[in-house]
Design a protein around this motif. Structure first.
Motif, PDB file in Angstrom:
ATOM      1  N   ARG A   1       3.526  79.386  34.589  1.00  0.00           N
ATOM      2  CA  ARG A   1       4.461  80.176  33.795  1.00  0.00           C
ATOM      3  C   ARG A   1       5.404  80.951  34.705  1.00  0.00           C
ATOM      4  O   ARG A   1       6.579  81.111  34.418  1.00  0.00           O
ATOM      5  CB  ARG A   1       3.670  81.123  32.906  1.00  0.00           C
TER       6      ARG A   1
ATOM      7  N   ASN B   1       2.657  77.005  31.357  1.00  0.00           N
ATOM      8  CA  ASN B   1       3.388  76.883  30.105  1.00  0.00           C
ATOM      9  C   ASN B   1       4.145  75.570  29.975  1.00  0.00           C
ATOM     10  O   ASN B   1       4.833  75.368  28.979  1.00  0.00           O
ATOM     11  CB  ASN B   1       4.357  78.060  29.929  1.00  0.00           C
ATOM     12  N   ASN B   2       4.040  74.701  30.935  1.00  0.00           N
ATOM     13  CA  ASN B   2       4.632  73.376  30.818  1.00  0.00           C
ATOM     14  C   ASN B   2       3.520  72.360  31.000  1.00  0.00           C
ATOM     15  O   ASN B   2       2.870  72.342  32.049  1.00  0.00           O
ATOM     16  CB  ASN B   2       5.703  73.137  31.893  1.00  0.00           C
TER      17      ASN B   2
END
Length: 125
Positions: free
Chosen positions: A100, A113-114
Motif C-alpha cells: 500500500r 492493496n494491489n
C-alpha cells in the motif's frame, strides 16, 4: 496503479518444483514492496514471502523457509516465487501483491492493496 498478473501455477507431485511469475504493468512497480500470499480451500489467505522494492531483505513464512525463494527483476517489471520440495500442504491459490505504501514491506494482507488474480498450485502424492 500497478496491475499484477500471476502465472506458472499447475499440478506437481510432492517433492517437485514450480516457479511462479508476477508480471506488473505500470511504471511504479519498482517503488513498492512485493509479497506472495496463498489461500487454501476453506482457509484464510496467508503470507508466504515478501521482498523490498529494491529486491533485498527477503523474508518468509516459517512453513516455506528454506524451500521457497522470492525475487524480482524491476527491469522486467516481474516478480518470482521459486518453490522447491513442494508438499501436499502447499496446495493453494497463490497471489502476488504490492504494498500500500511506497518503499514498504510487510507480512499482513492489510499492508497490500494491489493484488493479482491468483494462480493455482496443486501438489499431489
Amino acid at each position: 496503479q500497478v496491475q499484477l498478473q500471476e502465472s506458472g501455477g499447475g499440478s506437481v507431485q510432492a517433492g517437485g518444483s514450480l516457479r511462479l511469475s508476477c508480471a506488473a504493468s505500470g511504471r511504479s512497480f519498482s517503488m513498492y514492496g512485493l509479497g506472495w500470499f496463498r489461500q487454501a480451500p476453506g482457509k484464510e489467505r496467508e503470507f508466504v514471502a515478501a521482498i523490498t522494492s529494491g529486491g533485498s531483505n527477503p523474508f518468509y513464512a516459517d512453513a516455506v523457509k528454506g524451500r521457497f525463494t522470492i525475487s524480482r527483476d524491476n527491469a522486467k517489471n516481474t516478480g518470482y516465487l521459486q518453490m522447491n520440495s513442494l508438499k501436499l500442504e502447499d496446495t493453494a491459490v497463490y497471489y502476488c501483491a504490492t504494498t500500500r505504501k511506497l518503499w514498504s514491506i510487510g507480512s499482513s494482507t492489510g499492508e497490500y492493496n494491489n493484488w493479482g488474480q491468483g494462480t493455482r498450485v496443486t501438489v499431489s502424492s
